[in-house]
Enzyme design. Structure first.
Site: not given
Ligand code: BGP
Length: 465
Positions: A163, A365
Site C-alpha cells: 500500500e 488483502e
Molecule cells: C490495510 C493494511 C493492513 C490492515 C488492513 C486493515 O490497509 O495493509 O495492514 O491493517 O488495511 O486495516 P485496519 O487495520 O486499519 O482496519
C-alpha cells in the site's frame, strides 16, 4: 458461478498478515525499532510489543493454516529484524527467523508469499529523513538483496511495498510518516523514491532470484461518480488517477500517469528525478499485480465550501481541493467499523485493473473488521465475516469468468492482530487470538466459524452453498 466454472490450477487460497501487526517480540534477537514502535499510539489502543505473539507461535499458526486447507500464507518480513538500523549490519538471527518461517510453510504444504515492506520502515532511517531522503532507496535495495539471496530460491512470490498509495495519502494516520505535515512536493518526492526503490528491487529479483516472481501491492478501489453529472464523472477519473493509476502506471508501464504529472507541475511540486531513474523505472517489469481491496469510493465535484470532516484512514474518501471530494454511497452497507462493503465493486475493480494492465492479479488483502466474541465453549460465531467472504469470493469468480486472470486470494487476516490505528478490538482473523487491548490474557488461538467455512470452501474447490 456456472456449473462448469473452475478456478485456475494451483489457485492460491490463503490468508495474510504483516510483521509489525502480529509478530510482537519488538526488540528480540537483535531487532531494531521501526516507525511503528516509535509512533504515538491512537487513544485506547495497545502498543506493538507483543501483538499476537506470532514471532514465538508461528509454527502453531502455520499448522492451523494448513489445517484450514490454506495453500498460501502471505506475511511480511520486518526490515528492522534483517537490518536493525535499516542500512548497516545484517542481523543473522533475524535472517534465520524468516528461514524458519518459510521452511515451516513449505513443510506444511503452504506457498510462502513475502511482502518485503509493510508499513514498518526502520526508525533509524526515518530519523534520517525516511523516504524524503534518497539514501533510503539504496537502503531498500540492500535489504532487497539480502531477501533475494537468502530466500529467493524458496519463495515463489515477493510483494514489494504494501500500500504505497496509502502510505502517501494517509501516512500520518497509519504511522508511516512520523515527520507529519509535509508539503505536496515532499510527499511526492517520497513517492518517487519509493517507486524507484521498488523498480530497482524488481530488477534485482529477476537478476538474482530468477525462480521468484515479484509485483507491487497497492490498495486499489474502483471509484464511482456520485451522479451522472459530467463534473462528478470528471471527479471520478481524477480520483482514480490520484489513488490508483499513479502507482500502477509507474510499476507496470514505467511512466508517470499523464494527468497526475500535470497536476504536480501546476502545483510546482514535481519530484526531482536523478539521471537514469526513468530508464530504471521502465525496466522493472513486474510479473503480477498484488492488490488489497476493501471497498469502492464515491466522488463528486470538488466544492470550494467543502469541510473535510471525514474520518481519515485507508478507506475513507480523500479530498483533494479542485479535483474531487468524497460523497456518500447510500447503496452500500457498512462494516461494524464503518467501512463500506461492495462485492460487486470488487468485480468492477478487478476488471478495471486487468483491462488496463493485463497482468495476473493476486488478492493480498480483503476482509472485514468486527467485534468478535469468544463464547464460553470456545466458539466464535462470526456470521458477518462468512457472509462478507461468500459475497466477495463470488464476485471474484464472476471476474474470472469475465476474463480476469487471477493467481490467488489471501484475505486479511490469518489471525487476529493489531489494526493499523484501531487496536486489537478490531478483529479480522480466521483465528481468534485471546487477548484484548488492555490485557494479554493467554494469547491462545481459537477457530472462528469463518475458519471452518473457509476450510470447507477450499476443500470444495471454491464452491459453497
Ligand atoms: C490495510 C493494511 C493492513 C490492515 C488492513 C486493515 O490497509 O495493509 O495492514 O491493517 O488495511 O486495516 P485496519 O487495520 O486499519 O482496519
Amino acid at each position: 458461478m456456472t456449473q462448469t466454472f473452475k478456478y485456475p490450477e494451483n489457485f492460491l487460497w490463503g490468508a495474510s498478515t504483516s510483521a509489525y501487526q502480529c509478530e510482537g517480540a519488538w526488540d528480540e534477537d537483535g531487532k531494531g525499532m521501526s516507525v511503528q514502535d516509535a509512533k504515538v499510539l491512537p487513544p485506547n489502543t495497545c502498543d506493538f510489543k507483543v501483538c499476537s505473539d506470532h514471532y514465538h507461535r508461528y509454527e502453531e499458526d502455520i499448522k492451523l493454516l494448513a489445517e484450514m486447507n490454506a495453500k498460501a500464507y502471505r506475511f511480511s518480513i520486518a526490515w528492522s529484524r534483517i537490518i536493525p538500523d535499516g542500512d548497516g549490519e545484517i542481523n543473522p538471527l533475524g535472517v534465520e527467523h524468516y528461514h524458519k518461517v518459510i521452511d515451516c510453510c513449505i513443510d506444511n504444504g503452504i506457498v510462502p508469499i513475502v511482502t518485503m515492506y509493510h508499513f514498518d520502515l526502520p526508525y533509524e532511517l526515518e530519523k534520517k529523513g525516511g523516504w524524503s531522503n534518497h539514501d533510503t532507496v539504496d537502503a531498500f535495495v540492500k535489504f532487497a538483496r539480502v531477501l533475494f539471496e537468502e530466500y529467493g530460491d524458496k519463495v515463489p512470490y515477493f510483494l514489494t511495498i504494501n500500500e504505497q498509495n496509502v502510505m502517501i495519502m494517509r501516512g500520518s494516520v497509519i504511522g508511516t510518516n512520523l515527520r507529519g505535515n509535509n508539503t505536496l512536493k515532499d510527499i511526492f518526492q517520497q513517492n518517487h523514491h519509493m517507486l524507484v526503490a521498488q523498480a530497482k528491487a524488481m530488477i534485482l529479483c529477476h537478476e538474482i532470484a530468477p525462480k521468484a516472481k515479484i509485483g507491487p501491492a497497492p490498495n486499489i478501489t474502483g471509484v464511482y461518480a456520485k451522479s451522472c453529472k459530467p463534473e462528478d464523472n470528471l471527479a471520478r477519473i481524477n480520483a482514480e488517477a490520484y489513488r490508483n493509476w499513479l502507482y500502477l502506471d509507474m510499476a507496470v508501464f514505467g511512466r508517470y500517469n499523464t494527468f497526475f504529472w500535470k497536476y504536480l507541475e501546476k502545483h510546482d511540486s514535481l519530484p526531482e528525478i536523478r539521471e537514469g531513474e526513468m530508464e530504471i523505472l521502465k525496466q522493472a517489469n513486474p510479473d503480477f499485480i498484488a492488490m488489497n481491496y476493501y471497498a469502492t469510493l464515491t466522488m463528486q465535484e470538488s466544492e470550494e465550501t467543502y469541510e473535510d470532516n471525514e474520518k481519515k484512514d485507508q478507506q475513507s474518501g480523500y479530498n483533494v481541493s479542485g479535483l474531487f471530494q468524497p460523497a456518500k454511497n447510500e447503496y452500500l452497507k457498512k462494516t461494524p467499523f464503518g467501512w463500506g462493503m461492495d462485492p460487486l465493486g470488487f468485480t468492477i475493480t478487478l476488471r478495471q485493473v486487468y483491462d488496463r494492465y493485463q497482468l495476473p492479479i493476486l488478492i493480498s488483502e480483503n476482509g472485514i473488521g468486527m467485534y468478535d466474541k469468544l463464547e464460553e465453549d470456545g466458539t466464535i460465531h462470526d456470521d458477518g465475516r462468512i457472509e462478507y467472504y461468500a459475497a466477495h469470493i463470488k464476485a471474484m469468480a464472476d471476474a474470472i469468468q469475465d476474463g480476469v486472470e487471477m493467481l490467488g486470494y489471501c484475505p486479511w487476516s490469518a489471525m487476529d492482530l493489531i489494526s493499523t490505528h484501531e487496536g486489537f478490538r478490531k478483529r479480522y482473523g480466521f483465528l481468534y487470538v485471546n487477548r484484548t487491548d488492555e490485557d494479554l490474557l493467554d494469547l491462545k488461538r481459537y477457530k472462528k466459524d469463518s475458519y471452518y467455512w473457509f476450510r470447507d470452501m477450499i476443500a470444495n474447490q471454491g464452491r459453497f452453498e
